[in-house]
Design a protein around this motif. Structure first.
Motif, PDB file in Angstrom:
ATOM      1  N   LEU A  22      65.691 -35.952 -17.966  1.00  0.00           N
ATOM      2  CA  LEU A  22      65.124 -34.607 -17.954  1.00  0.00           C
ATOM      3  C   LEU A  22      65.951 -33.672 -18.827  1.00  0.00           C
ATOM      4  O   LEU A  22      67.167 -33.785 -18.913  1.00  0.00           O
ATOM      5  CB  LEU A  22      65.079 -34.057 -16.528  1.00  0.00           C
ATOM      6  N   GLU A  23      65.261 -32.742 -19.440  1.00  0.00           N
ATOM      7  CA  GLU A  23      65.932 -31.723 -20.229  1.00  0.00           C
ATOM      8  C   GLU A  23      66.384 -30.591 -19.301  1.00  0.00           C
ATOM      9  O   GLU A  23      65.886 -30.466 -18.189  1.00  0.00           O
ATOM     10  CB  GLU A  23      64.983 -31.207 -21.300  1.00  0.00           C
ATOM     11  N   GLU A  27      64.998 -29.501 -15.528  1.00  0.00           N
ATOM     12  CA  GLU A  27      65.836 -29.545 -14.323  1.00  0.00           C
ATOM     13  C   GLU A  27      65.838 -28.197 -13.614  1.00  0.00           C
ATOM     14  O   GLU A  27      65.757 -28.135 -12.383  1.00  0.00           O
ATOM     15  CB  GLU A  27      67.264 -29.960 -14.681  1.00  0.00           C
ATOM     16  N   GLN A  28      65.919 -27.126 -14.378  1.00  0.00           N
ATOM     17  CA  GLN A  28      65.898 -25.791 -13.777  1.00  0.00           C
ATOM     18  C   GLN A  28      64.571 -25.528 -13.080  1.00  0.00           C
ATOM     19  O   GLN A  28      64.543 -24.957 -11.993  1.00  0.00           O
ATOM     20  CB  GLN A  28      66.143 -24.724 -14.835  1.00  0.00           C
ATOM     21  N   ILE A  58      54.693 -22.249  -8.684  1.00  0.00           N
ATOM     22  CA  ILE A  58      55.271 -23.568  -8.922  1.00  0.00           C
ATOM     23  C   ILE A  58      54.571 -24.270 -10.080  1.00  0.00           C
ATOM     24  O   ILE A  58      55.221 -24.800 -10.981  1.00  0.00           O
ATOM     25  CB  ILE A  58      55.198 -24.422  -7.641  1.00  0.00           C
ATOM     26  N   SER A  59      53.259 -24.265 -10.057  1.00  0.00           N
ATOM     27  CA  SER A  59      52.529 -24.978 -11.106  1.00  0.00           C
ATOM     28  C   SER A  59      52.764 -24.348 -12.472  1.00  0.00           C
ATOM     29  O   SER A  59      52.920 -25.055 -13.473  1.00  0.00           O
ATOM     30  CB  SER A  59      51.040 -25.047 -10.778  1.00  0.00           C
ATOM     31  N   ALA A  65      57.614 -25.817 -18.272  1.00  0.00           N
ATOM     32  CA  ALA A  65      58.807 -26.617 -18.540  1.00  0.00           C
ATOM     33  C   ALA A  65      58.463 -27.972 -19.147  1.00  0.00           C
ATOM     34  O   ALA A  65      59.133 -28.428 -20.077  1.00  0.00           O
ATOM     35  CB  ALA A  65      59.603 -26.823 -17.255  1.00  0.00           C
ATOM     36  N   PHE A  66      57.427 -28.610 -18.648  1.00  0.00           N
ATOM     37  CA  PHE A  66      57.128 -29.958 -19.108  1.00  0.00           C
ATOM     38  C   PHE A  66      56.244 -29.990 -20.346  1.00  0.00           C
ATOM     39  O   PHE A  66      56.309 -30.938 -21.124  1.00  0.00           O
ATOM     40  CB  PHE A  66      56.520 -30.791 -17.981  1.00  0.00           C
TER      41      PHE A  66
END
Length: 73
Positions: A22-23, A27-28, A58-59, A65-66
């Motif tokens: 994970l980048e 991770e954050q 959350i979503s 992030a992804f």
């Protein structure tokens, strides 16, 4: 939302967090998700509005992030 469901979500997210590929931004985001789910789980009776806001937050964080890093769950 039932407590059992949030606990299962936390477990699944922790499994993703344990991955080593994970980048930092990912991770954050995952750490944020775990903390947010724990906060939701502590509520005695979460309203539908509170659950909806939590899931939306959350979503959004996970997608940002992804998708930016083009990594996969």
């Amino acid at each position: 939302m039932k407590r059992n469901r949030t606990k299962r979500c936390i477990t699944a997210i922790k499994a993703v967090h344990r991955r080593s590929d994970l980048e930092p931004e990912q991770e954050q985001a995952i750490e944020f998700v775990i903390l947010r789910l724990k906060k939701l789980n502590r509520l005695k009776k979460a309203s539908n509005h509170e659950v909806y806001d939590c899931v939306a937050e959350i979503s959004e964080r996970l997608v940002n992030a992804f998708c930016k890093s083009k990594g996969k769950l």
